[in-house]
Scaffold this motif. Structure first.
Motif, PDB file in Angstrom:
ATOM      1  N   SER A  83      15.239-129.207  -3.035  1.00 20.21           N
ATOM      2  CA  SER A  83      16.076-128.005  -3.058  1.00 20.21           C
ATOM      3  C   SER A  83      16.810-127.811  -4.371  1.00 20.21           C
ATOM      4  CB  SER A  83      17.091-128.069  -1.911  1.00 20.21           C
ATOM      5  OG  SER A  83      17.944-129.189  -2.091  1.00 20.21           O
ATOM      6  N   ARG A  84      16.468-128.521  -5.421  1.00 19.19           N
ATOM      7  CA  ARG A  84      17.278-128.491  -6.646  1.00 19.19           C
ATOM      8  C   ARG A  84      17.375-127.076  -7.244  1.00 19.19           C
ATOM      9  NH1 ARG A  84      13.879-132.898  -9.999  1.00 19.19           N
ATOM     10  NH2 ARG A  84      14.249-133.987  -8.052  1.00 19.19           N
ATOM     11  N   GLU A  85      18.603-126.581  -7.239  1.00 17.29           N
ATOM     12  CA  GLU A  85      18.880-125.238  -7.761  1.00 17.29           C
ATOM     13  C   GLU A  85      18.711-125.185  -9.282  1.00 17.29           C
ATOM     14  OE1 GLU A  85      22.620-123.779  -6.392  1.00 17.29           O
ATOM     15  OE2 GLU A  85      22.219-121.705  -6.987  1.00 17.29           O
ATOM     16  N   HIS A  86      18.789-126.372  -9.910  1.00 15.52           N
ATOM     17  CA  HIS A  86      18.612-126.445 -11.358  1.00 15.52           C
ATOM     18  C   HIS A  86      17.274-125.821 -11.792  1.00 15.52           C
ATOM     19  CE1 HIS A  86      21.625-129.476 -10.430  1.00 15.52           C
ATOM     20  NE2 HIS A  86      21.900-129.629 -11.697  1.00 15.52           N
ATOM     21  N   ALA A  87      16.277-125.829 -10.906  1.00 15.19           N
ATOM     22  CA  ALA A  87      14.976-125.265 -11.264  1.00 15.19           C
ATOM     23  C   ALA A  87      15.117-123.785 -11.618  1.00 15.19           C
ATOM     24  CB  ALA A  87      13.991-125.454 -10.103  1.00 15.19           C
ATOM     25  N   VAL A  88      15.934-123.060 -10.852  1.00 17.21           N
ATOM     26  CA  VAL A  88      16.160-121.636 -11.130  1.00 17.21           C
ATOM     27  C   VAL A  88      17.078-121.475 -12.340  1.00 17.21           C
ATOM     28  CG1 VAL A  88      16.994-119.455 -10.186  1.00 17.21           C
ATOM     29  CG2 VAL A  88      15.826-121.088  -8.697  1.00 17.21           C
ATOM     30  N   TRP A  89      18.098-122.311 -12.444  1.00 13.89           N
ATOM     31  CA  TRP A  89      19.014-122.217 -13.588  1.00 13.89           C
ATOM     32  C   TRP A  89      18.246-122.393 -14.905  1.00 13.89           C
ATOM     33  CZ3 TRP A  89      23.301-126.052 -11.567  1.00 13.89           C
ATOM     34  CH2 TRP A  89      23.927-125.488 -10.451  1.00 13.89           C
ATOM     35  N   GLY A  90      17.332-123.385 -14.953  1.00 15.62           N
ATOM     36  CA  GLY A  90      16.568-123.623 -16.168  1.00 15.62           C
ATOM     37  C   GLY A  90      15.666-122.451 -16.508  1.00 15.62           C
ATOM     38  N   MET A  91      15.065-121.861 -15.477  1.00 16.21           N
ATOM     39  CA  MET A  91      14.207-120.696 -15.692  1.00 16.21           C
ATOM     40  C   MET A  91      15.002-119.560 -16.327  1.00 16.21           C
ATOM     41  SD  MET A  91      11.608-119.223 -12.810  1.00 16.21           S
ATOM     42  CE  MET A  91      12.849-118.345 -11.878  1.00 16.21           C
ATOM     43  N   LEU A  92      16.196-119.328 -15.790  1.00 12.36           N
ATOM     44  CA  LEU A  92      17.057-118.268 -16.313  1.00 12.36           C
ATOM     45  C   LEU A  92      17.489-118.561 -17.748  1.00 12.36           C
ATOM     46  CD1 LEU A  92      19.447-117.368 -13.362  1.00 12.36           C
ATOM     47  CD2 LEU A  92      18.063-115.763 -14.668  1.00 12.36           C
ATOM     48  N   GLN A  93      17.861-119.801 -17.992  1.00  9.09           N
ATOM     49  CA  GLN A  93      18.344-120.152 -19.332  1.00  9.09           C
ATOM     50  C   GLN A  93      17.247-120.040 -20.381  1.00  9.09           C
ATOM     51  OE1 GLN A  93      20.478-123.918 -19.189  1.00  9.09           O
ATOM     52  NE2 GLN A  93      21.608-123.247 -17.387  1.00  9.09           N
ATOM     53  N   LEU A  94      15.992-120.141 -19.958  1.00  6.78           N
ATOM     54  CA  LEU A  94      14.882-119.958 -20.884  1.00  6.78           C
ATOM     55  C   LEU A  94      14.581-118.479 -21.098  1.00  6.78           C
ATOM     56  CD1 LEU A  94      12.998-121.819 -22.514  1.00  6.78           C
ATOM     57  CD2 LEU A  94      11.296-121.506 -20.703  1.00  6.78           C
TER      58      LEU A  94
END
Length: 204
Positions: A83-94
């Motif tokens: 469930s790691r939300e970081h996956a979406v955060w990283g996508m956005l930051q890229l």
């Protein structure tokens, strides 16, 4: 949360099936909870970089025009796993603001909504067509119109309608996450609490 209405830009193809969140954001990047910075380098890290940290030239996000990609077209079951939300955060930051595919991991799709990213499901045959267009540097421009619920592909001039949950669509268009949506009803909540507490005091 920034509202999402329309988005135009290069779409990058990522045709691999069952790409899970452990691969999208490896565990060594989970130390922080900063959703604003520091995770762009972690996004798909082991696919983008070699063991010495050098960019793999053959990987799509390391090649023009996809270094400027704003959309991601994926293989089936993208974002499955933890469930790691970081996956979406990283996508956005890229700089990736929208993901399109035939299916997504359920928790990943929920995390996308919470962070202002539409995860758009299209039929498998349409996903294949979009993947082929995204793989062509001359035809990879796409426009997502969330209000109209269409994907316009500059490469072949097609307009593809898509379905999207009405509540989630409204949240994205207005830039509201679940907390923001709840706070819109703050006056109603206070009125209920006031009446409830008075009633409880009377019963005591």
């Amino acid at each position: 949360m920034e509202p999402f209405r329309t988005l135009t830009g290069p779409a990058a193809p990522l045709p691999m099936a069952n790409l899970d969140t452990d691969q999208i954001m490896p565990k060594q990047f989970l130390r922080g909870v900063d959703r604003e910075s520091g995770l762009a380098g972690g996004f798909l890290h082991d696919l983008r970089f070699d063991e010495q940290g050098r960019a793999r030239p053959q990987f799509v996000l390391n090649r023009a025009p996809w270094t400027q990609a704003r959309l991601l077209v994926t293989g089936p079951n993208y974002g499955c796993g933890s469930s790691r939300e970081h996956a979406v955060w990283g996508m956005l930051q890229l700089g990736l603001r929208c993901v399109i595919g035939s299916s997504f991991g359920g928790i990943f799709a929920d995390n996308c909504i919470r962070n202002g990213v539409p995860a758009i499901c299209v039929p498998a045959e349409e996903a294949e067509r979009l993947l082929a267009l995204a793989a062509d540097p001359q035809r990879c421009q796409m426009t997502v119109d969330l209000e109209a619920q269409t994907i316009t592909t500059a490469g072949d001039g097609c307009i593809l309608p898509f379905r999207f949950d009405a509540r989630h669509r409204s949240m994205l268009l207005r830039g509201l996450d679940a907390v923001g949506l709840t706070l819109e009803m703050a006056d109603d909540i206070r009125r209920f609490e006031s009446g409830y507490l008075q009633d409880a005091a009377t019963r005591a």
